[in-house]
Design a protein around this motif. Structure first.
Motif, PDB file in Angstrom:
ATOM      1  N   LEU A 171       2.369   1.739  -3.485  1.00 25.99           N
ATOM      2  CA  LEU A 171       1.382   2.144  -4.486  1.00 25.99           C
ATOM      3  C   LEU A 171       0.708   3.472  -4.151  1.00 25.99           C
ATOM      4  O   LEU A 171      -0.039   4.011  -4.972  1.00 25.99           O
ATOM      5  CB  LEU A 171       0.309   1.056  -4.625  1.00 25.99           C
ATOM      6  CG  LEU A 171       0.761  -0.228  -5.315  1.00 25.99           C
ATOM      7  CD1 LEU A 171      -0.298  -1.327  -5.139  1.00 25.99           C
ATOM      8  CD2 LEU A 171       0.997   0.030  -6.805  1.00 25.99           C
ATOM      9  N   ALA A 197       0.838  -1.205   0.000  1.00 24.32           N
ATOM     10  CA  ALA A 197       0.000   0.000   0.000  1.00 24.32           C
ATOM     11  C   ALA A 197       0.874   1.257   0.000  1.00 24.32           C
ATOM     12  O   ALA A 197       0.577   2.230  -0.701  1.00 24.32           O
ATOM     13  CB  ALA A 197      -0.924  -0.013   1.212  1.00 24.32           C
ATOM     14  N   ARG A 246      -8.272  -3.899  -5.837  1.00 24.83           N
ATOM     15  CA  ARG A 246      -8.110  -3.362  -7.187  1.00 24.83           C
ATOM     16  C   ARG A 246      -6.773  -3.634  -7.859  1.00 24.83           C
ATOM     17  O   ARG A 246      -6.677  -3.585  -9.087  1.00 24.83           O
ATOM     18  CB  ARG A 246      -8.328  -1.845  -7.159  1.00 24.83           C
ATOM     19  CG  ARG A 246      -9.752  -1.415  -6.806  1.00 24.83           C
ATOM     20  CD  ARG A 246      -9.875   0.083  -6.791  1.00 24.83           C
ATOM     21  NE  ARG A 246      -9.307   0.704  -7.980  1.00 24.83           N
ATOM     22  CZ  ARG A 246      -9.064   2.010  -8.123  1.00 24.83           C
ATOM     23  NH1 ARG A 246      -9.332   2.821  -7.130  1.00 24.83           N
ATOM     24  NH2 ARG A 246      -8.561   2.485  -9.234  1.00 24.83           N
ATOM     25  N   TYR A 247      -5.726  -3.899  -7.063  1.00 22.76           N
ATOM     26  CA  TYR A 247      -4.391  -3.882  -7.652  1.00 22.76           C
ATOM     27  C   TYR A 247      -3.709  -5.248  -7.759  1.00 22.76           C
ATOM     28  O   TYR A 247      -2.562  -5.318  -8.217  1.00 22.76           O
ATOM     29  CB  TYR A 247      -3.483  -2.947  -6.850  1.00 22.76           C
ATOM     30  CG  TYR A 247      -3.804  -1.482  -7.009  1.00 22.76           C
ATOM     31  CD1 TYR A 247      -3.428  -0.791  -8.159  1.00 22.76           C
ATOM     32  CD2 TYR A 247      -4.465  -0.775  -6.004  1.00 22.76           C
ATOM     33  CE1 TYR A 247      -3.713   0.558  -8.303  1.00 22.76           C
ATOM     34  CE2 TYR A 247      -4.756   0.565  -6.145  1.00 22.76           C
ATOM     35  CZ  TYR A 247      -4.377   1.231  -7.295  1.00 22.76           C
ATOM     36  OH  TYR A 247      -4.665   2.567  -7.443  1.00 22.76           O
ATOM     37  N   THR A 260      -7.696  -1.036  -0.733  1.00 27.69           N
ATOM     38  CA  THR A 260      -7.704  -0.775  -2.172  1.00 27.69           C
ATOM     39  C   THR A 260      -6.738  -1.700  -2.903  1.00 27.69           C
ATOM     40  O   THR A 260      -7.031  -2.185  -4.003  1.00 27.69           O
ATOM     41  CB  THR A 260      -7.349   0.692  -2.454  1.00 27.69           C
ATOM     42  OG1 THR A 260      -8.277   1.533  -1.771  1.00 27.69           O
ATOM     43  CG2 THR A 260      -7.407   0.991  -3.943  1.00 27.69           C
ATOM     44  N   VAL A 261      -5.578  -1.947  -2.295  1.00 24.02           N
ATOM     45  CA  VAL A 261      -4.618  -2.882  -2.899  1.00 24.02           C
ATOM     46  C   VAL A 261      -5.278  -4.234  -3.121  1.00 24.02           C
ATOM     47  O   VAL A 261      -5.173  -4.831  -4.207  1.00 24.02           O
ATOM     48  CB  VAL A 261      -3.377  -3.032  -2.004  1.00 24.02           C
ATOM     49  CG1 VAL A 261      -2.504  -4.199  -2.478  1.00 24.02           C
ATOM     50  CG2 VAL A 261      -2.563  -1.749  -2.005  1.00 24.02           C
ATOM     51  N   ALA A 275      -1.626   3.804  -1.913  1.00 31.58           N
ATOM     52  CA  ALA A 275      -3.042   3.446  -1.784  1.00 31.58           C
ATOM     53  C   ALA A 275      -3.285   2.885  -0.388  1.00 31.58           C
ATOM     54  O   ALA A 275      -2.355   2.692   0.392  1.00 31.58           O
ATOM     55  CB  ALA A 275      -3.410   2.409  -2.842  1.00 31.58           C
ATOM     56  N   THR A 276      -4.541   2.622  -0.062  1.00 31.42           N
ATOM     57  CA  THR A 276      -4.854   1.951   1.185  1.00 31.42           C
ATOM     58  C   THR A 276      -4.706   0.447   1.003  1.00 31.42           C
ATOM     59  O   THR A 276      -4.731  -0.073  -0.121  1.00 31.42           O
ATOM     60  CB  THR A 276      -6.291   2.246   1.638  1.00 31.42           C
ATOM     61  OG1 THR A 276      -7.211   1.662   0.699  1.00 31.42           O
ATOM     62  CG2 THR A 276      -6.553   3.747   1.725  1.00 31.42           C
TER      63      THR A 276
END
Length: 272
Positions: free
Chosen positions: A34, A31, A44-45, A40-41, A36-37
């Motif tokens: 990226l 995270a 979405r990732y 979210t990882v 990001a949280t």
């Protein structure tokens, strides 16, 4: 370089050597890489390409550097604090002090004035101010580096805290409804202290003379003059120190009880 899913699996295996939570560490480092949280990882990732900076973050963690220093943040109670080298990393066990205070003030308006001795990055004071929005607080620490973090955290959280450089309660001449303290209490030869804590976190926030009791001998005698009528104090302790600190409190004429943390170990002395 593969995808995020594969990188996380490989990092978790590598971090198993240094962490009790290797998969969580890997996800939080991802995270960070990226921007990001963690949620979210994972949502979405996972099928995206591994970010270029991830491997370097994993290597820092494998070298023993605390996760909070790498990510720059640590969650505590209901708030998120910025932390870094030179400050004690907030720990979930310290939430025992806030829990004890919340239980004590339940059904009342709560404290209006709060003092935090050895505030570090503002951990206990800012958690308390987030709990009791009508209160204001004063945090004192001997470390200018720690106070810089504390002031930045108070500003980011928009909480009414003042911070001063000082030696415990020396020069403090007002009274408080709630006093909090997480002083250094680890004996230099304590075999239970994790090697990464000893290597990376500030010694002045960890170690105390007199088998870890030095700070309590300075703080406890000051409590009667600092506590407002009906005021209470919560002092974090090492799990072997409950009886000794409670005896120091009793010598001042105050009552004390030892409060256990979620693991069932003595974690705080609550003073009334």
């Amino acid at each position: 370089m593969g995808d995020v899913r594969t990188a996380l699996a490989e990092a978790a295996r590598a971090l198993g050597e240094v962490s009790d939570t290797p998969r969580l560490d890997a996800e939080l480092l991802m995270a960070q890489a990226l921007g990001a949280t963690r949620d979210t990882v994972l949502l979405r990732y996972l099928d995206d390409a591994e970010p270029a900076g991830f491997a370097a973050l994993v290597e820092r963690r494998r070298g023993g550097e605390p996760l909070a220093y790498i990510t720059g943040t640590r969650d505590f109670w209901t708030i998120t604090l910025r932390v870094g080298p030179g400050v004690l990393i907030p720990r979930a066990d310290s939430e025992t002090l806030i829990e004890a205070a919340v239980a004590h003030f339940a059904g009342s308006a709560g404290p209006r004035r709060i003092l935090d001795l050895g505030t570090g990055p503002g951990t206990l004071l800012l958690a308390a101010l987030a709990e009791w929005r009508q209160a204001t607080g004063l945090g004192i620490d001997a470390s200018a580096a720690a106070l810089a973090y504390a002031r930045a955290n108070a500003a980011a959280l928009v909480l009414p805290a003042e911070f001063r450089l000082g030696d415990w309660a020396e020069g403090v001449d007002e009274r408080f409804d709630l006093i909090l303290a997480n002083p250094p209490y680890v004996a230099e030869d304590d075999p239970d202290l994790a090697s990464d804590v000893r290597a990376f976190e500030p010694a002045e926030a960890l170690f105390a003379a007199d088998e870890g009791l030095e700070a309590y001998r300075a703080i406890v005698p000051e409590l009667p003059r600092l506590l407002a009528p009906g005021g209470v104090a919560a002092l974090e302790i090492g799990w072997r120190q409950g009886e000794a600190v409670a005896a120091l409190v009793a010598a001042t004429g105050r009552s004390a009880r030892v409060v256990n943390d979620l693991g069932g170990r003595p974690r705080a002395v609550f003073v009334t």
